[in-house]
Design an enzyme around this catalytic site. Structure first.
Site, PDB file in Angstrom:
ATOM      1  N   SER A 181       0.333  -1.359  -0.046  1.00 40.23           N
ATOM      2  CA  SER A 181       0.066  -0.156   0.098  1.00 40.23           C
ATOM      3  C   SER A 181       0.779   1.252   0.028  1.00 40.23           C
ATOM      4  O   SER A 181       0.390   1.966  -0.887  1.00 40.23           O
ATOM      5  CB  SER A 181      -0.695   0.136   1.243  1.00 40.23           C
ATOM      6  OG  SER A 181      -1.379  -1.698   0.438  1.00 40.23           O
ATOM      7  N   HIS A 216       0.265   4.686   4.314  1.00 41.38           N
ATOM      8  CA  HIS A 216      -0.257   5.118   3.318  1.00 41.38           C
ATOM      9  C   HIS A 216      -0.148   6.236   2.790  1.00 41.38           C
ATOM     10  O   HIS A 216       0.326   7.271   1.707  1.00 41.38           O
ATOM     11  CB  HIS A 216      -2.023   4.981   3.430  1.00 41.38           C
ATOM     12  CG  HIS A 216      -2.634   3.423   2.856  1.00 41.38           C
ATOM     13  ND1 HIS A 216      -3.621   3.452   3.166  1.00 41.38           N
ATOM     14  CD2 HIS A 216      -1.797   2.623   3.173  1.00 41.38           C
ATOM     15  CE1 HIS A 216      -4.056   2.291   3.187  1.00 41.38           C
ATOM     16  NE2 HIS A 216      -2.648   1.667   2.756  1.00 41.38           N
TER      17      HIS A 216
END
Length: 336
Positions: A262, A313
């Site tokens: 991610s 993220h």
């Protein structure tokens, strides 16, 4: 566009090729009514031995004198220079020459102010040829790095699934997932890298790989394979570092196992934002606000689930934005 393609276009306009005594120089002549002679010099300045202004001027003067001596009343010269160093060729602007420059590094024809806007209708032919080549390159482009990264992630996921189970956090930790104590107390820094290729379940890897497939191809095409891979890897590493430091300072007593691509994928999303903002060509198809909305929704969704590492993220996104901006500045293609 190659020298040979340019030469064929001159011949199609009625010019005839005459061999020159100077290497990397191609002479084309066209005789018109009333004893008019047009001389076009096609110059290949992409090699280590380039033609300087003095040599060019001497060659031009010698050719013009020759045809004037042979009875031609009107003799004019035109240069078309293929160059990978446009700044060097700009010295011609200080001379009374007519010329165009073809920038081989950017594959574009450059016509400067006070220079002929057209020459025997060749400008349109050159532009059509360049457009055709760009369409061909666009059709045959293959995002090799993007495909390879997806393949590696899937292969690792399948191996981990059949060897012990990807839902088992302890098993993933034993095989390279990230945990701040293992990284900073046991000095197992390799985990910052290996955790990027491990995923907890099918939904986890599917979401990451689908995003990578759609976004990665566009970014790889703009940045090129090497820069794309560097931004992917360093965004992932940056995300891993920030995530582990966050949990070390905020949840030191909780065993938080981190894994997934991610961070790296968000880095590619960050790269896409920069590309959409600075690239004139991509701005027509990529809308920065639309991409930013996708990013905001993805991060917002992360806060709704305790199992999603939003620090990674956001960290990956920031690293992707910064690295891409620096990369574009360094390679001077920020307005490409």
């Amino acid at each position: 566009m190659t020298i040979n393609e340019a030469a064929n276009l001159f011949i199609s306009k009625g010019f005839r090729y005459v061999k020159a005594n100077v290497s990397n120089v191609y002479v084309f002549l066209k005789t018109s009514a009333n004893m008019t002679m047009d001389i076009c010099l096609l110059i290949d300045n992409t090699k280590s031995t380039f033609i300087n202004i003095d040599t060019l001027g001497n060659l031009c003067s010698a050719l013009e004198r020759k045809f004037i001596f042979n009875g031609f009343r009107n003799v004019s010269s035109f240069f078309m220079i293929f160059s990978n160093n446009v700044e060097r060729e700009k010295a011609l602007l200080m001379q009374p020459y007519r010329f165009w420059i073809f920038d081989t590094s950017k594959s574009c024809l450059m016509v400067f102010e006070n220079q002929p806007e057209d020459y025997y209708g060749l400008k349109k032919d050159f532009e059509e040829l360049l457009s055709s080549e760009q369409e061909t390159q666009s059709k045959i482009f293959r995002p090799i790095i993007t495909i390879s990264l997806i393949a590696v992630n899937i292969i690792v996921f399948l191996i981990m699934t059949f060897s012990g189970g990807t839902n088992n956090s302890r098993y993933l930790l034993e095989h390279g997932a990230s945990y701040w104590k293992a990284v900073y107390e046991d000095h197992e820094y390799y985990r910052l890298f290996t955790c990027m290729f491990l995923h907890f379940n099918g939904e986890h890897i599917m979401n990451n790989m689908i995003t990578l497939a759609f976004v990665g191809a566009a970014v790889e095409k703009f940045l090129g394979p090497f820069r794309f891979l560097c931004i992917y890897i360093f965004s992932g590493l940056g995300a891993s570092i920030l995530s582990s430091l966050y949990y070390m300072h905020n949840s030191p007593d909780v065993i938080t196992v981190s894994a997934g691509a991610s961070g790296a994928v968000f880095g590619i999303l960050g790269a896409l934002i920069i590309i959409a903002l600075i690239s004139k060509n991509h701005r027509r198809t990529l809308k920065p606000m639309n991409i930013l909305l996708i990013v905001v929704l993805s991060i917002s969704n992360g806060y709704l689930s305790s199992s999603i590492d939003n620090v990674a993220h956001i960290g990956g996104l920031l690293f992707g934005i910064i690295l891409t901006f620096i990369s574009c500045l360094y390679t001077k293609n920020i307005l490409k």
